[in-house]
Design an enzyme around this catalytic site. Structure first.
Site, PDB file in Angstrom:
ATOM      1  CG  HIS A 179      -3.190  33.656  30.518  1.00 27.42           C
ATOM      2  ND1 HIS A 179      -4.502  33.245  30.523  1.00 27.42           N
ATOM      3  CD2 HIS A 179      -2.457  32.603  30.963  1.00 27.42           C
ATOM      4  CE1 HIS A 179      -4.563  31.998  30.961  1.00 27.42           C
ATOM      5  NE2 HIS A 179      -3.336  31.592  31.237  1.00 27.42           N
ATOM      6  CB  SER A 180      -4.602  31.854  27.189  1.00 27.58           C
ATOM      7  OG  SER A 180      -5.198  30.729  26.616  1.00 27.58           O
ATOM      8  CE1 TYR A 181      -8.242  36.999  22.591  1.00 29.60           C
ATOM      9  CE2 TYR A 181      -7.607  36.055  20.477  1.00 29.60           C
ATOM     10  CZ  TYR A 181      -8.155  37.095  21.210  1.00 29.60           C
ATOM     11  OH  TYR A 181      -8.595  38.228  20.579  1.00 29.60           O
TER      12      TYR A 181
END
Length: 260
Positions: free
Chosen positions: A100-102
């Site tokens: 998720h995300s980074y």
């Protein structure tokens, strides 16, 4: 994240493990449940104490799961090492790896280094790594937001209220939970260039992009979502929730992951 009690049944080795690696915080333990066989992997920028009860996590590099460490010294390659360490320790195979995300950069780098244990890689509203490019490079002009807030002496990007707004965290209880458990983002994880031997879709492991469609403030992932949706090498799923969907929409997020 999903129906039924939080559990790690089936995670201790053998086929069918799911490793969930993410940007800053874990699934909200009070509002949803983690599907069976989901493992929360390398903390990355999340606080070690943020792991909810009933979820298996990667031990820190000194071998003490939950032990605090200096976020300012973390680099993306350490988070890659952490994920592979739990795969080896638990003898996992046929794994669905979720970033998720980074942490899309982390999971992409993990599979680039060693694709064999993985059945699928899921990018949950996440960045997709490219050789020679850092997170700041991938974000383009939007990367300046993070650099402007960085504490270069400490080597971190502190958590602030604007970030909570950007992630779509509206409920005071959600925001308080994140404030208690999140730790600063290690700056080097945003500035180190990825070293990839090939594009992520060329690893031989199927890839899915899950795009969160409700962005009240800013959307850093529109271009990535459009590119992956147009590419037949990718499976694409739209999820009607904000960036931190695993907190605000845990059941819906779990349903998406459980279907893969």
């Amino acid at each position: 994240m999903g129906p039924g009690p939080a559990a790690t049944n089936g995670c201790r080795g053998g086929p069918g493990g799911r490793i969930y690696d993410h940007g800053r915080v874990h699934v909200h333990p009070g509002r949803g449940f983690v599907p069976r066989r989901v493992v929360v992997a390398a903390d990355g920028p999340a606080a070690a104490g943020a792991r909810p009860r009933g979820v298996r996590a990667v031990a820190d590099r000194d071998g003490r799961a939950g032990a605090p460490h200096d976020a300012g010294r973390d680099r993306a390659r350490h988070h890659v090492d952490d994920v592979l360490a739990v795969v080896d320790a638990e003898e996992l195979t046929d794994v669905v790896l979720v970033g998720h995300s980074y942490a899309g950069v982390v999971v992409g780098s993990v599979v680039d280094r060693r694709p064999e244990p993985f059945r699928r890689v899921v990018y949950l509203d996440a960045l997709v790594p490219e050789d020679g490019r850092s997170v700041i490079d991938l974000l383009g002009p939007a990367g300046g937001y993070f650099l402007d807030r960085a504490d270069e002496e400490a080597g971190v990007i502190p958590l602030d209220e604007e970030s909570l707004d950007r992630w779509g965290l509206v409920r005071p209880a959600d925001r308080d939970w994140v404030r208690r458990r999140a730790s600063p983002q290690p700056l080097a994880t945003f500035t180190d260039a990825a070293a990839m031997s090939r594009a992520v879709e060329a690893s031989g492991v199927p890839v899915t992009y899950v795009y969160c469609t409700v962005k009240p403030r800013v959307d850093l992932f529109t271009a990535i979502a459009e590119r992956t949706k147009a590419d037949p090498a990718w499976d694409h799923v739209a999820l009607a929730g904000p960036h931190d969907c695993m907190i605000t929409h845990p059941v819906e997020t779990a349903d998406v992951l459980a279907a893969l």
